[in-house]
Scaffold this motif. Structure first.
Motif, PDB file in Angstrom:
ATOM      1  N   HIS A 147       0.551   4.057  -2.839  1.00 46.63           N
ATOM      2  CA  HIS A 147       0.069   5.388  -2.490  1.00 46.63           C
ATOM      3  C   HIS A 147       1.122   6.444  -2.817  1.00 46.63           C
ATOM      4  O   HIS A 147       0.794   7.523  -3.321  1.00 46.63           O
ATOM      5  CB  HIS A 147      -0.328   5.435  -1.011  1.00 46.63           C
ATOM      6  CG  HIS A 147      -1.099   6.642  -0.638  1.00 46.63           C
ATOM      7  ND1 HIS A 147      -0.566   7.633   0.151  1.00 46.63           N
ATOM      8  CD2 HIS A 147      -2.361   7.041  -0.947  1.00 46.63           C
ATOM      9  CE1 HIS A 147      -1.469   8.588   0.322  1.00 46.63           C
ATOM     10  NE2 HIS A 147      -2.562   8.263  -0.333  1.00 46.63           N
ATOM     11  N   GLY A 148       2.381   6.139  -2.555  1.00 46.90           N
ATOM     12  CA  GLY A 148       3.452   7.072  -2.861  1.00 46.90           C
ATOM     13  C   GLY A 148       3.512   7.424  -4.342  1.00 46.90           C
ATOM     14  O   GLY A 148       3.760   8.579  -4.704  1.00 46.90           O
ATOM     15  N   GLU A 187      -7.423   0.743   2.373  1.00 48.72           N
ATOM     16  CA  GLU A 187      -7.008   1.216   3.692  1.00 48.72           C
ATOM     17  C   GLU A 187      -8.169   1.213   4.685  1.00 48.72           C
ATOM     18  O   GLU A 187      -7.957   1.149   5.894  1.00 48.72           O
ATOM     19  CB  GLU A 187      -6.434   2.626   3.543  1.00 48.72           C
ATOM     20  CG  GLU A 187      -5.913   3.243   4.804  1.00 48.72           C
ATOM     21  CD  GLU A 187      -5.546   4.702   4.618  1.00 48.72           C
ATOM     22  OE1 GLU A 187      -4.634   5.147   5.320  1.00 48.72           O
ATOM     23  OE2 GLU A 187      -6.176   5.392   3.788  1.00 48.72           O
ATOM     24  N   TRP A 205       0.812  -1.217   0.000  1.00 45.98           N
ATOM     25  CA  TRP A 205       0.000   0.000   0.000  1.00 45.98           C
ATOM     26  C   TRP A 205       0.843   1.263   0.000  1.00 45.98           C
ATOM     27  O   TRP A 205       0.558   2.204  -0.746  1.00 45.98           O
ATOM     28  CB  TRP A 205      -0.945  -0.017   1.195  1.00 45.98           C
ATOM     29  CG  TRP A 205      -2.013   1.028   1.102  1.00 45.98           C
ATOM     30  CD1 TRP A 205      -3.249   0.886   0.554  1.00 45.98           C
ATOM     31  CD2 TRP A 205      -1.937   2.395   1.548  1.00 45.98           C
ATOM     32  NE1 TRP A 205      -3.951   2.068   0.623  1.00 45.98           N
ATOM     33  CE2 TRP A 205      -3.163   3.002   1.232  1.00 45.98           C
ATOM     34  CE3 TRP A 205      -0.954   3.147   2.185  1.00 45.98           C
ATOM     35  CZ2 TRP A 205      -3.435   4.334   1.529  1.00 45.98           C
ATOM     36  CZ3 TRP A 205      -1.225   4.484   2.473  1.00 45.98           C
ATOM     37  CH2 TRP A 205      -2.458   5.053   2.146  1.00 45.98           C
ATOM     38  N   GLU A 206       1.853   1.319   0.834  1.00 46.47           N
ATOM     39  CA  GLU A 206       2.672   2.534   0.933  1.00 46.47           C
ATOM     40  C   GLU A 206       3.318   2.878  -0.397  1.00 46.47           C
ATOM     41  O   GLU A 206       3.309   4.042  -0.818  1.00 46.47           O
ATOM     42  CB  GLU A 206       3.747   2.380   2.022  1.00 46.47           C
ATOM     43  CG  GLU A 206       3.202   2.302   3.428  1.00 46.47           C
ATOM     44  CD  GLU A 206       2.596   3.609   3.916  1.00 46.47           C
ATOM     45  OE1 GLU A 206       2.995   4.695   3.437  1.00 46.47           O
ATOM     46  OE2 GLU A 206       1.701   3.550   4.778  1.00 46.47           O
ATOM     47  N   GLN A 207       3.874   1.879  -1.078  1.00 47.13           N
ATOM     48  CA  GLN A 207       4.495   2.127  -2.382  1.00 47.13           C
ATOM     49  C   GLN A 207       3.446   2.598  -3.390  1.00 47.13           C
ATOM     50  O   GLN A 207       3.679   3.532  -4.155  1.00 47.13           O
ATOM     51  CB  GLN A 207       5.195   0.873  -2.913  1.00 47.13           C
ATOM     52  CG  GLN A 207       6.378   0.427  -2.093  1.00 47.13           C
ATOM     53  CD  GLN A 207       6.006  -0.618  -1.063  1.00 47.13           C
ATOM     54  OE1 GLN A 207       4.962  -0.553  -0.411  1.00 47.13           O
ATOM     55  NE2 GLN A 207       6.866  -1.602  -0.885  1.00 47.13           N
TER      56      GLN A 207
END
Length: 99
Positions: free
Chosen positions: A41-42, A63, A37-39
């Protein structure tokens, strides 16, 4: 370089590296479908347009932030999705790959 097909994209979810010709929108979806998710979203945070807004909405659904997802769906000109998030991610990828 050959264009990535929907079948190639789905197959790529289980292996590295990602197809070299993936645009940032599809890179973001790939990360999202892989649970990264972080990648995801980034990447999408740096993009503009309706497609990026749709991906952004989908990621906030993953999320669990439905208020934020709703904002991004409105920006994308789309209704809040109700099916599974994996299904929606594959649907977004299929639509982008069909263009």
């Amino acid at each position: 370089m050959a264009r990535t097909t929907e079948q190639d994209f789905i197959a790529s979810l289980d292996r590295e590296p990602a197809p070299a010709d993936l645009p940032p929108t599809l890179q973001s979806i790939r990360h999202g479908l892989r649970g990264e998710w972080e990648q995801a979203h980034g990447i999408v945070q740096g993009l503009d347009g309706a497609d990026a807004a749709w991906i952004h909405a989908w990621l906030h659904r993953i999320e669990g932030d439905l208020d934020n997802a709703g904002y991004w769906y409105r920006r994308a000109g789309r209704s809040l999705a109700s099916g599974g998030t994996g299904e929606e991610g594959r649907l977004i990828a299929a639509e982008l790959l069909s263009r």
